[in-house]
Motif scaffolding. Structure first.
Motif, short mmCIF file in Angstrom:
data_model
loop_
_atom_site.label_atom_id
_atom_site.label_comp_id
_atom_site.label_asym_id
_atom_site.label_seq_id
_atom_site.Cartn_x
_atom_site.Cartn_y
_atom_site.Cartn_z
N MET A 50 0.82 -1.20 0.00
CA MET A 50 0.00 0.00 0.00
C MET A 50 0.86 1.26 0.00
O MET A 50 0.59 2.22 -0.73
CB MET A 50 -0.92 0.01 1.23
CG MET A 50 -2.04 -1.00 1.19
SD MET A 50 -3.25 -0.70 2.50
CE MET A 50 -2.25 -0.87 3.97
N TYR A 51 1.89 1.25 0.83
CA TYR A 51 2.77 2.41 0.88
C TYR A 51 3.53 2.59 -0.43
O TYR A 51 3.63 3.70 -0.97
CB TYR A 51 3.75 2.28 2.04
CG TYR A 51 3.15 2.56 3.40
CD1 TYR A 51 2.99 3.87 3.85
CD2 TYR A 51 2.71 1.54 4.23
CE1 TYR A 51 2.43 4.15 5.09
CE2 TYR A 51 2.16 1.80 5.48
CZ TYR A 51 2.01 3.11 5.90
OH TYR A 51 1.46 3.37 7.12
N SER A 52 4.07 1.50 -0.94
CA SER A 52 4.89 1.63 -2.15
C SER A 52 4.06 2.04 -3.35
O SER A 52 4.57 2.70 -4.26
CB SER A 52 5.64 0.33 -2.42
OG SER A 52 4.75 -0.76 -2.60
N SER A 53 2.77 1.70 -3.36
CA SER A 53 1.93 2.10 -4.48
C SER A 53 1.80 3.62 -4.56
O SER A 53 1.52 4.18 -5.63
CB SER A 53 0.54 1.47 -4.36
OG SER A 53 -0.21 2.05 -3.30
N MET A 54 2.00 4.31 -3.46
CA MET A 54 1.89 5.77 -3.46
C MET A 54 3.02 6.43 -4.22
O MET A 54 2.88 7.57 -4.69
CB MET A 54 1.85 6.28 -2.02
CG MET A 54 0.62 5.83 -1.25
SD MET A 54 0.72 6.24 0.50
CE MET A 54 0.69 8.03 0.41
N HIS A 55 4.15 5.74 -4.36
CA HIS A 55 5.27 6.33 -5.09
C HIS A 55 4.86 6.67 -6.53
O HIS A 55 5.21 7.74 -7.05
CB HIS A 55 6.47 5.38 -5.10
CG HIS A 55 7.52 5.75 -6.08
ND1 HIS A 55 8.42 6.77 -5.86
CD2 HIS A 55 7.82 5.24 -7.30
CE1 HIS A 55 9.22 6.89 -6.91
NE2 HIS A 55 8.89 5.97 -7.79
N ASP A 56 4.12 5.77 -7.17
CA ASP A 56 3.72 6.01 -8.55
C ASP A 56 2.77 7.20 -8.67
O ASP A 56 2.65 7.79 -9.74
CB ASP A 56 3.06 4.76 -9.13
CG ASP A 56 4.04 3.62 -9.32
OD1 ASP A 56 5.25 3.89 -9.43
OD2 ASP A 56 3.60 2.46 -9.35
N ALA A 57 2.08 7.53 -7.58
CA ALA A 57 1.14 8.66 -7.60
C ALA A 57 1.81 9.96 -7.18
O ALA A 57 1.16 11.02 -7.20
CB ALA A 57 -0.04 8.36 -6.68
N MET A 58 3.08 9.92 -6.81
CA MET A 58 3.72 11.08 -6.21
C MET A 58 3.72 12.29 -7.13
O MET A 58 3.48 13.42 -6.70
CB MET A 58 5.16 10.73 -5.80
CG MET A 58 5.77 11.67 -4.79
SD MET A 58 4.98 11.56 -3.18
CE MET A 58 5.49 9.92 -2.66
N ASN A 59 3.98 12.09 -8.42
CA ASN A 59 4.00 13.24 -9.32
C ASN A 59 2.62 13.88 -9.42
O ASN A 59 2.50 15.11 -9.48
CB ASN A 59 4.48 12.83 -10.71
CG ASN A 59 4.84 14.03 -11.57
OD1 ASN A 59 5.79 14.75 -11.29
ND2 ASN A 59 4.07 14.26 -12.63
N SER A 60 1.58 13.06 -9.40
CA SER A 60 0.22 13.61 -9.42
C SER A 60 -0.06 14.41 -8.16
O SER A 60 -0.60 15.53 -8.22
CB SER A 60 -0.81 12.49 -9.56
OG SER A 60 -0.70 11.86 -10.82
#
Length: 511
Positions: A50-60
């Motif tokens: 769950m935490y690591s999935s947030m990395h892909d959303a970071m630019n957004s």
């Protein structure tokens, strides 16, 4: 909504020592019920996913929350493109790729899968402590709330999905829910998270890099402020004061907030390390040569955007304050790199994220992949309190919060009444926020939040239109922002085309 149906568990990128690859997946039904959620280790791996999935959303997260603020201007070369320009000049079209919310909803879907399925592991693993599962569930609800809070601040009305995709037979309501419903959903998640999330962690990286009760309080206070529940915001901040009031970093140690990070006043940071994904901060804010392992020079990272150098972000201070607060001292807060790299022109760099030491141009070199992304730190809480107090006409207390920040930056404090009241105070507060929190990802959201209140509408418009970073005339930018619907993003064209339940916002239908 496009592309929401995929094998959720196959998207986990795990920060664990026992697993360093993407999980093998079967068809979703078989995987969820027969092969996964069988023991504590699998649940913990999913939690890290769950935490690591947030990395892909970071630019957004960062683009939606910051790039439309007055802090940015176009970068140079291929790193800057028309998509960023549309946001900066407030002329946004639905085909703009920066509008895609796919990575954010993907993170939400992973969290939904955890919330639904993690409890079943208790039936299969008698060593799995129910209290540990409860705290993990608290983390999951808070992370889902965080994702939805980004969505609602960026788009206003958005679909609410609270179930994972596990079968092609499922039917989802993909229509946009009203903002009030989304915020109610967020607050319901936060109420549960505050009860169940862990108080803290012994491990320093987990203490600041995972959800704790204090992270829930900071996020919930932010939500309360967005909803103009000023007393509710202050109530949540009171518990944070008890934890953090004595932890503010002293002036000459300010740089530890960013390097190495995880300072005593940190509340929630996205952790980066020598293993796992690379921090995006260098890609956003650096443009400089360095020597790679083979000795060849190359452009390490070209900035997507650079500082609007016309903005007076860092006002001059007296000499006695000139070396103790280089967040605000322009000669170090923004370093001008005058070299030309492979045809790219000079650029300004946000040194507080990039440097290895204060007071001199010394970069992190080999460790440039590890700067953390700060979601909440206590100084932002103080600014939240200042805003809430001011909206309650308690301006003396509001100025006290600002002065706490200024005192710990070793710059002159405001004299009583110096910040004014009403529109004058809020305009000043936004500048104070920029001094301290500039480029940390939320200043457009802060301007929208304040300017949606009756009587404050012109704050955002004047701030965005005055000395525009791309040289657009004041009246042009003002005209584009007169309708408050323009302060929120359109739905991406692909989402509207693939989802019959999602209607494009009326303001953007002819664009």
């Amino acid at each position: 909504m496009a592309n929401l149906k995929y094998s959720i568990l196959g998207l986990f990128l795990l920060f664990t020592t026992s697993c360093d690859k993407i999980l093998d997946v079967d068809v979703p039904d078989n995987l969820v019920h027969d092969e996964f959620w069988q023991n504590r280790d699998q649940v913990y791996a999913a939690l890290m996913g769950m935490y690591s999935s947030m990395h892909d959303a970071m630019n957004s997260y960062h683009v939606w929350g910051d790039v439309r603020s007055s802090l940015y201007a176009p970068g140079s070369g291929d790193a800057y493109n028309a998509s960023y320009g549309q946001l900066m000049q407030h002329d946004i079209y639905p085909a703009n790729g920066l509008l895609s919310w796919r990575t954010v909803y993907r993170s939400i879907s992973i969290i939904n899968s955890f919330i639904k399925n993690a409890p079943s592991a208790l039936e299969h693993d008698i060593t799995f402590n129910p209290d540990e599962l409860r705290t993990m569930m608290g983390e999951a609800y808070a992370l889902r709330a965080l994702n939805y809070f980004y969505l609602v601040r960026a788009f206003k009305d958005v679909p609410i999905l609270d179930e994972p995709y596990e079968s092609d037979n499922q039917q989802f309501d993909l229509s946009a829910h009203p903002e009030v419903d989304v915020l109610n959903f967020v607050e319901a998640d936060l109420e549960r998270a505050l009860g169940d999330a862990p108080a803290t962690f012994d491990d320093v990286r987990h203490r600041y890099g995972r959800i704790t009760k204090n992270a829930v309080r900071a996020l919930w206070a932010d939500v309360k402020l967005w909803r103009n529940d000023f007393e509710g915001c202050l109530d949540l901040c009171q518990a944070l004061d008890a934890q953090y009031a004595s932890t503010l970093v002293e002036p000459l140690s300010w740089y530890t907030i960013f390097n190495p990070g995880n300072s005593a006043e940190s509340i929630l940071e996205y952790q980066y390390g020598l293993q796992g994904p690379t921090s995006p901060v260098y890609g956003w804010f650096a443009a400089f040569n360095r020597v790679d392992a083979d000795g060849e020079r190359y452009l390490a990272n070209a900035t997507n955007v650079r500082l609007n150098s016309q903005e007076v972000l860092y006002p001059p201070t007296s000499l006695e304050h000139s070396s103790s607060d280089t967040i605000r001292l322009s000669s170090f807060a923004m370093l001008r790199n005058t070299a030309v790299f492979n045809g790219f022109g000079p650029a300004l760099e946000v040194y507080k994220f990039l440097g290895s030491v204060p007071y001199q141009a010394n970069y992190r070199a080999a460790n440039n992949r590890i700067p953390n992304y700060i979601f909440y730190r206590y100084r932002e809480v103080l600014f939240m309190k200042a805003e809430a107090y001011a909206m309650l006409n308690r301006y003396v207390e509001a100025e006290q919060q600002i002065n706490l920040v200024r005192r710990h930056c070793d710059i002159p404090e405001l004299t009583p009444g110096e910040s004014g009241e009403g529109v004058e105070f809020m305009s000043r507060l936004l500048m104070e926020r920029e001094f301290e929190l500039g480029f940390e990802g939320k200043e457009w959201f802060a301007a929208v939040r304040i300017s949606r209140r009756p009587g404050y509408e012109n704050i955002l418009i004047d701030k965005a239109a005055t000395d525009h970073s791309m040289g657009r005339p004041y009246q042009v930018i003002r005209a584009r922002l007169l309708d408050q619907e323009s302060w929120f993003l359109p739905y991406h064209l692909t989402e509207v085309e693939n989802n019959p339940q999602l209607d494009q916002k009326s303001f953007y239908r002819n664009k």
